[in-house]
Scaffold this motif. Structure first.
Motif, PDB file in Angstrom:
ATOM      1  N   ILE A 243     101.460  40.953  28.815  1.00  0.00           N
ATOM      2  CA  ILE A 243     100.330  40.776  27.900  1.00  0.00           C
ATOM      3  C   ILE A 243     100.514  39.494  27.088  1.00  0.00           C
ATOM      4  CG2 ILE A 243      99.162  41.724  25.860  1.00  0.00           C
ATOM      5  CD1 ILE A 243      99.734  44.531  27.084  1.00  0.00           C
ATOM      6  N   ALA A 244     101.726  39.258  26.618  1.00  0.00           N
ATOM      7  CA  ALA A 244     102.007  38.034  25.852  1.00  0.00           C
ATOM      8  C   ALA A 244     101.767  36.787  26.698  1.00  0.00           C
ATOM      9  CB  ALA A 244     103.438  38.055  25.324  1.00  0.00           C
TER      10      ALA A 244
ATOM     11  N   THR B 187      99.055  33.898  25.950  1.00  0.00           N
ATOM     12  CA  THR B 187      99.451  32.485  25.894  1.00  0.00           C
ATOM     13  C   THR B 187      98.577  31.651  26.828  1.00  0.00           C
ATOM     14  OG1 THR B 187     101.716  33.022  25.281  1.00  0.00           O
ATOM     15  CG2 THR B 187     101.359  30.868  26.291  1.00  0.00           C
ATOM     16  N   ALA B 188      98.337  32.163  28.035  1.00  0.00           N
ATOM     17  CA  ALA B 188      97.489  31.447  28.996  1.00  0.00           C
ATOM     18  C   ALA B 188      96.065  31.300  28.459  1.00  0.00           C
ATOM     19  CB  ALA B 188      97.472  32.184  30.341  1.00  0.00           C
ATOM     20  N   MET B 189      95.579  32.336  27.773  1.00  0.00           N
ATOM     21  CA  MET B 189      94.256  32.243  27.162  1.00  0.00           C
ATOM     22  C   MET B 189      94.246  31.133  26.109  1.00  0.00           C
ATOM     23  SD  MET B 189      93.330  36.272  26.815  1.00  0.00           S
ATOM     24  CE  MET B 189      91.767  36.044  25.968  1.00  0.00           C
ATOM     25  N   GLY B 190      95.323  31.003  25.371  1.00  0.00           N
ATOM     26  CA  GLY B 190      95.439  29.932  24.378  1.00  0.00           C
ATOM     27  C   GLY B 190      95.358  28.555  25.010  1.00  0.00           C
ATOM     28  N   HIS B 191      95.936  28.422  26.213  1.00  0.00           N
ATOM     29  CA  HIS B 191      95.856  27.151  26.924  1.00  0.00           C
ATOM     30  C   HIS B 191      94.409  26.842  27.305  1.00  0.00           C
ATOM     31  CE1 HIS B 191     100.313  27.795  28.212  1.00  0.00           C
ATOM     32  NE2 HIS B 191     100.216  27.344  26.986  1.00  0.00           N
TER      33      HIS B 191
ATOM     34  N   GLU C 162      86.261  34.926  29.331  1.00  0.00           N
ATOM     35  CA  GLU C 162      85.364  36.087  29.301  1.00  0.00           C
ATOM     36  C   GLU C 162      85.954  37.252  30.100  1.00  0.00           C
ATOM     37  OE1 GLU C 162      80.881  34.438  28.710  1.00  0.00           O
ATOM     38  OE2 GLU C 162      81.734  34.163  30.697  1.00  0.00           O
ATOM     39  N   LEU C 163      86.519  36.957  31.260  1.00  0.00           N
ATOM     40  CA  LEU C 163      87.144  37.997  32.074  1.00  0.00           C
ATOM     41  C   LEU C 163      88.345  38.594  31.350  1.00  0.00           C
ATOM     42  CD1 LEU C 163      87.056  36.277  35.590  1.00  0.00           C
ATOM     43  CD2 LEU C 163      85.740  38.280  34.869  1.00  0.00           C
ATOM     44  N   MET C 164      89.146  37.742  30.735  1.00  0.00           N
ATOM     45  CA  MET C 164      90.375  38.209  30.094  1.00  0.00           C
ATOM     46  C   MET C 164      90.088  38.996  28.816  1.00  0.00           C
ATOM     47  SD  MET C 164      92.789  37.541  32.100  1.00  0.00           S
ATOM     48  CE  MET C 164      94.149  37.986  31.030  1.00  0.00           C
ATOM     49  N   VAL C 165      89.150  38.549  28.020  1.00  0.00           N
ATOM     50  CA  VAL C 165      88.864  39.223  26.742  1.00  0.00           C
ATOM     51  C   VAL C 165      88.318  40.635  26.984  1.00  0.00           C
ATOM     52  CG1 VAL C 165      86.477  38.641  26.101  1.00  0.00           C
ATOM     53  CG2 VAL C 165      88.273  38.488  24.403  1.00  0.00           C
ATOM     54  N   ALA C 166      87.742  40.853  28.165  1.00  0.00           N
ATOM     55  CA  ALA C 166      87.173  42.155  28.501  1.00  0.00           C
ATOM     56  C   ALA C 166      88.230  43.163  28.973  1.00  0.00           C
ATOM     57  CB  ALA C 166      86.110  41.988  29.587  1.00  0.00           C
TER      58      ALA C 166
ATOM     59  N   ASP D  28      94.695  38.587  18.140  1.00  0.00           N
ATOM     60  CA  ASP D  28      93.551  37.986  17.447  1.00  0.00           C
ATOM     61  C   ASP D  28      92.731  37.186  18.456  1.00  0.00           C
ATOM     62  OD1 ASP D  28      91.725  36.686  15.833  1.00  0.00           O
ATOM     63  OD2 ASP D  28      93.221  35.772  14.527  1.00  0.00           O
ATOM     64  N   MET D  29      91.513  37.595  18.681  1.00  0.00           N
ATOM     65  CA  MET D  29      90.641  36.940  19.666  1.00  0.00           C
ATOM     66  C   MET D  29      89.644  35.982  19.007  1.00  0.00           C
ATOM     67  SD  MET D  29      91.619  37.960  22.612  1.00  0.00           S
ATOM     68  CE  MET D  29      92.642  39.244  23.322  1.00  0.00           C
TER      69      MET D  29
END
Length: 82
Positions: free
Chosen positions: A11-12, A16-20, A54-58, A66-67
């Protein structure tokens, strides 16, 4: 094991990838990234990263992450036109 059963470490890594993706979207929009690329390449990059976010936040495995920045980048990316 379902695809959405993940370890805290996995999950971490996803977060992190979402942050990128957030950084890349914001960088393309503010001109600090991909400035030498064509408008089409910049737009494609933003679109791909917005779709990824969008895929990941779902996903249902998030806990207290924190999103705020993710949602802001999705909104900014959707409004972006290269």
């Amino acid at each position: 094991m379902s695809e959405d059963v993940k370890t805290a470490e996995e999950i971490a890594k996803d977060y992190t990838a979402m942050g990128h993706s957030v950084d890349l979207i914001n960088g393309v929009i503010d001109g600090t990234q991909m400035a030498d690329e064509s408008a089409e390449e910049r737009q494609d990059c933003v679109n791909r990263n917005v779709e990824h976010l969008e895929l990941m936040v779902a996903k249902d495995f998030w806990t207290d992450e924190d999103m705020t920045a993710v949602n802001a980048a999705i909104a900014a990316g959707k409004a972006y036109t290269a």
